[in-house]
Design a protein around this motif. Structure first.
Motif, PDB file in Angstrom:
ATOM      1  N   PRO A 157       0.648  -1.097  -0.115  1.00  0.00           N
ATOM      2  CA  PRO A 157       0.076  -0.054  -0.079  1.00  0.00           C
ATOM      3  C   PRO A 157       0.784   1.176   0.106  1.00  0.00           C
ATOM      4  CG  PRO A 157       0.071  -0.938   2.193  1.00  0.00           C
ATOM      5  CD  PRO A 157       0.744  -1.975   1.261  1.00  0.00           C
ATOM      6  N   ASN A 158       2.041   1.375   0.274  1.00  0.00           N
ATOM      7  CA  ASN A 158       3.059   2.424   0.428  1.00  0.00           C
ATOM      8  C   ASN A 158       3.536   2.729  -0.935  1.00  0.00           C
ATOM      9  OD1 ASN A 158       2.748   2.859   3.480  1.00  0.00           O
ATOM     10  ND2 ASN A 158       3.863   0.859   3.464  1.00  0.00           N
ATOM     11  N   VAL A 159       3.164   4.126  -1.477  1.00  0.00           N
ATOM     12  CA  VAL A 159       3.723   4.305  -2.589  1.00  0.00           C
ATOM     13  C   VAL A 159       4.583   5.522  -2.800  1.00  0.00           C
ATOM     14  CG1 VAL A 159       2.866   4.822  -5.267  1.00  0.00           C
ATOM     15  CG2 VAL A 159       1.432   3.435  -3.655  1.00  0.00           C
ATOM     16  N   PRO A 160       5.916   5.372  -2.854  1.00  0.00           N
ATOM     17  CA  PRO A 160       6.891   6.484  -2.650  1.00  0.00           C
ATOM     18  C   PRO A 160       7.145   7.093  -4.018  1.00  0.00           C
ATOM     19  CG  PRO A 160       8.040   4.521  -2.790  1.00  0.00           C
ATOM     20  CD  PRO A 160       6.626   4.131  -2.733  1.00  0.00           C
ATOM     21  N   CYS A 161       7.536   8.187  -4.188  1.00  0.00           N
ATOM     22  CA  CYS A 161       7.740   9.188  -5.409  1.00  0.00           C
ATOM     23  C   CYS A 161       8.916   8.515  -6.234  1.00  0.00           C
ATOM     24  CB  CYS A 161       8.162  10.538  -5.038  1.00  0.00           C
ATOM     25  SG  CYS A 161       9.550  10.982  -4.526  1.00  0.00           S
ATOM     26  N   HIS A 162       9.782   7.860  -5.719  1.00  0.00           N
ATOM     27  CA  HIS A 162      10.880   7.192  -6.276  1.00  0.00           C
ATOM     28  C   HIS A 162      11.949   8.121  -6.676  1.00  0.00           C
ATOM     29  CE1 HIS A 162       9.628   3.259  -5.785  1.00  0.00           C
ATOM     30  NE2 HIS A 162       8.411   3.540  -6.271  1.00  0.00           N
ATOM     31  N   LYS A 163      11.688   9.556  -6.470  1.00  0.00           N
ATOM     32  CA  LYS A 163      12.609  10.349  -7.153  1.00  0.00           C
ATOM     33  C   LYS A 163      13.367  11.249  -6.171  1.00  0.00           C
ATOM     34  CE  LYS A 163       9.447  11.019 -11.102  1.00  0.00           C
ATOM     35  NZ  LYS A 163       8.332  11.926 -11.552  1.00  0.00           N
ATOM     36  N   CYS A 164      12.913  11.281  -4.720  1.00  0.00           N
ATOM     37  CA  CYS A 164      13.471  12.032  -3.925  1.00  0.00           C
ATOM     38  C   CYS A 164      14.775  11.610  -3.307  1.00  0.00           C
ATOM     39  CB  CYS A 164      12.566  12.392  -2.700  1.00  0.00           C
ATOM     40  SG  CYS A 164      12.135  11.017  -1.632  1.00  0.00           S
ATOM     41  N   THR A 165      15.306  12.334  -2.508  1.00  0.00           N
ATOM     42  CA  THR A 165      16.877  11.915  -1.983  1.00  0.00           C
ATOM     43  C   THR A 165      16.606  10.816  -0.955  1.00  0.00           C
ATOM     44  OG1 THR A 165      17.671  14.208  -1.905  1.00  0.00           O
ATOM     45  CG2 THR A 165      18.628  12.593  -0.333  1.00  0.00           C
ATOM     46  N   ARG A 168      15.950   7.557  -3.494  1.00  0.00           N
ATOM     47  CA  ARG A 168      17.082   7.339  -4.129  1.00  0.00           C
ATOM     48  C   ARG A 168      18.269   6.599  -3.119  1.00  0.00           C
ATOM     49  NH1 ARG A 168      16.693  12.677  -6.119  1.00  0.00           N
ATOM     50  NH2 ARG A 168      18.559  13.222  -5.050  1.00  0.00           N
ATOM     51  N   THR A 169      17.762   6.650  -1.909  1.00  0.00           N
ATOM     52  CA  THR A 169      18.743   5.857  -0.982  1.00  0.00           C
ATOM     53  C   THR A 169      17.833   4.712  -0.480  1.00  0.00           C
ATOM     54  OG1 THR A 169      18.456   7.392   0.737  1.00  0.00           O
ATOM     55  CG2 THR A 169      20.347   7.991  -0.468  1.00  0.00           C
ATOM     56  N   GLN A 170      16.760   4.398  -0.930  1.00  0.00           N
ATOM     57  CA  GLN A 170      16.110   3.446  -0.606  1.00  0.00           C
ATOM     58  C   GLN A 170      15.409   3.168   0.747  1.00  0.00           C
ATOM     59  OE1 GLN A 170      18.398  -0.188  -1.346  1.00  0.00           O
ATOM     60  NE2 GLN A 170      17.600  -0.478  -3.577  1.00  0.00           N
ATOM     61  N   LYS A 171      15.317   4.708   1.228  1.00  0.00           N
ATOM     62  CA  LYS A 171      14.552   5.092   2.380  1.00  0.00           C
ATOM     63  C   LYS A 171      13.138   5.216   2.269  1.00  0.00           C
ATOM     64  CE  LYS A 171      18.932   5.949   4.681  1.00  0.00           C
ATOM     65  NZ  LYS A 171      19.701   7.129   5.167  1.00  0.00           N
ATOM     66  N   TYR A 172      12.457   4.487   1.733  1.00  0.00           N
ATOM     67  CA  TYR A 172      11.210   4.991   1.190  1.00  0.00           C
ATOM     68  C   TYR A 172      10.103   5.497   1.990  1.00  0.00           C
ATOM     69  CZ  TYR A 172      13.067   2.166  -2.764  1.00  0.00           C
ATOM     70  OH  TYR A 172      13.756   1.730  -3.795  1.00  0.00           O
ATOM     71  N   HIS A 173      10.047   4.991   3.332  1.00  0.00           N
ATOM     72  CA  HIS A 173       9.361   5.393   4.386  1.00  0.00           C
ATOM     73  C   HIS A 173       9.524   6.680   4.702  1.00  0.00           C
ATOM     74  CE1 HIS A 173      13.117   4.322   6.266  1.00  0.00           C
ATOM     75  NE2 HIS A 173      12.784   4.804   7.495  1.00  0.00           N
ATOM     76  N   LEU A 228       5.190  10.524  -0.238  1.00  0.00           N
ATOM     77  CA  LEU A 228       4.615   8.971   0.142  1.00  0.00           C
ATOM     78  C   LEU A 228       3.095   9.179   0.098  1.00  0.00           C
ATOM     79  CD1 LEU A 228       5.419   6.082   0.736  1.00  0.00           C
ATOM     80  CD2 LEU A 228       5.051   6.586   3.030  1.00  0.00           C
ATOM     81  N   TRP A 229       2.224   8.246  -0.491  1.00  0.00           N
ATOM     82  CA  TRP A 229       0.888   8.213  -0.401  1.00  0.00           C
ATOM     83  C   TRP A 229       0.637   6.658  -0.111  1.00  0.00           C
ATOM     84  CZ3 TRP A 229      -1.904   5.687  -4.425  1.00  0.00           C
ATOM     85  CH2 TRP A 229      -1.343   5.663  -5.701  1.00  0.00           C
ATOM     86  N   CYS A 230      -0.325   6.417   0.810  1.00  0.00           N
ATOM     87  CA  CYS A 230      -0.671   5.032   1.028  1.00  0.00           C
ATOM     88  C   CYS A 230      -2.049   4.777   0.872  1.00  0.00           C
ATOM     89  CB  CYS A 230      -0.371   4.996   2.714  1.00  0.00           C
ATOM     90  SG  CYS A 230      -0.839   3.270   3.420  1.00  0.00           S
ATOM     91  N   ILE A 231      -2.222   3.671   0.084  1.00  0.00           N
ATOM     92  CA  ILE A 231      -3.663   3.096  -0.182  1.00  0.00           C
ATOM     93  C   ILE A 231      -4.306   2.692   0.828  1.00  0.00           C
ATOM     94  CG2 ILE A 231      -4.710   1.476  -1.815  1.00  0.00           C
ATOM     95  CD1 ILE A 231      -2.124   1.165  -3.569  1.00  0.00           C
ATOM     96  N   GLY A 232      -5.498   3.001   0.860  1.00  0.00           N
ATOM     97  CA  GLY A 232      -6.244   2.903   2.119  1.00  0.00           C
ATOM     98  C   GLY A 232      -6.101   3.957   3.327  1.00  0.00           C
ATOM     99  N   VAL A 233      -5.092   4.873   3.138  1.00  0.00           N
ATOM    100  CA  VAL A 233      -4.956   6.028   4.138  1.00  0.00           C
ATOM    101  C   VAL A 233      -5.196   7.476   3.412  1.00  0.00           C
ATOM    102  CG1 VAL A 233      -3.539   6.722   5.950  1.00  0.00           C
ATOM    103  CG2 VAL A 233      -3.371   4.163   5.536  1.00  0.00           C
TER     104      VAL A 233
END
Length: 129
Positions: free
Chosen positions: A51-59, A62-67, A72-77
């Motif tokens: 359900p967690n959908v990050p932008c994949h573009k920010c710093t 790019r360092t795999q700290k999606y949380h 970030l948007w969250c399906i169902g939230v």
């Protein structure tokens, strides 16, 4: 429905969208695929949802700290989730589930949280926790 959903319904989750259709832990069947979407999923496939959908573009992304993604948007939230009749999910957030029923597939997200906690805590077989 789990605790997070109850908090959203009670208005106790500040980042949740007002009147959102809840459900961030769910599975479903693919009913449509946009013509420009690249995916291995096929119509009728049972899929698990991240359900967690990050932008994949920010710093952070790019360092795999999606949380930590500020976009970030969250399906169902923050957008309608699994209790809606239909849900639009990015192809990057679905995983085809084979050989398991939808009730089990819907547990992929909470199970991933458990696996992450075990990995982060360096828990090994035989450890007492």
């Amino acid at each position: 429905m789990i605790g997070t959903d109850l908090h959203i319904c009670k208005g106790e989750t500040p980042h949740a969208t007002h009147n959102v259709t809840i459900g961030h832990e769910f599975s479903g069947y693919v009913e449509a695929i946009h013509a420009s979407t690249s995916t291995t999923a096929k119509l009728g496939d049972l899929v698990c949802i991240d359900p967690n959908v990050p932008c994949h573009k920010c710093t952070f992304c790019r360092t795999q700290k999606y949380h930590l993604c500020p976009h970030l948007w969250c399906i169902g939230v923050t957008c309608d989730g699994g209790m809606a009749k239909h849900v639009v999910v990015p192809a990057s957030s679905i995983y085809v589930a084979t050989g398991i029923p939808p009730e089990v597939a819907s547990l992929a997200e909470p199970l991933s949280c458990v696996v992450h906690a075990v990995d982060t805590g360096c828990v090994k077989s035989g450890d007492r926790v």
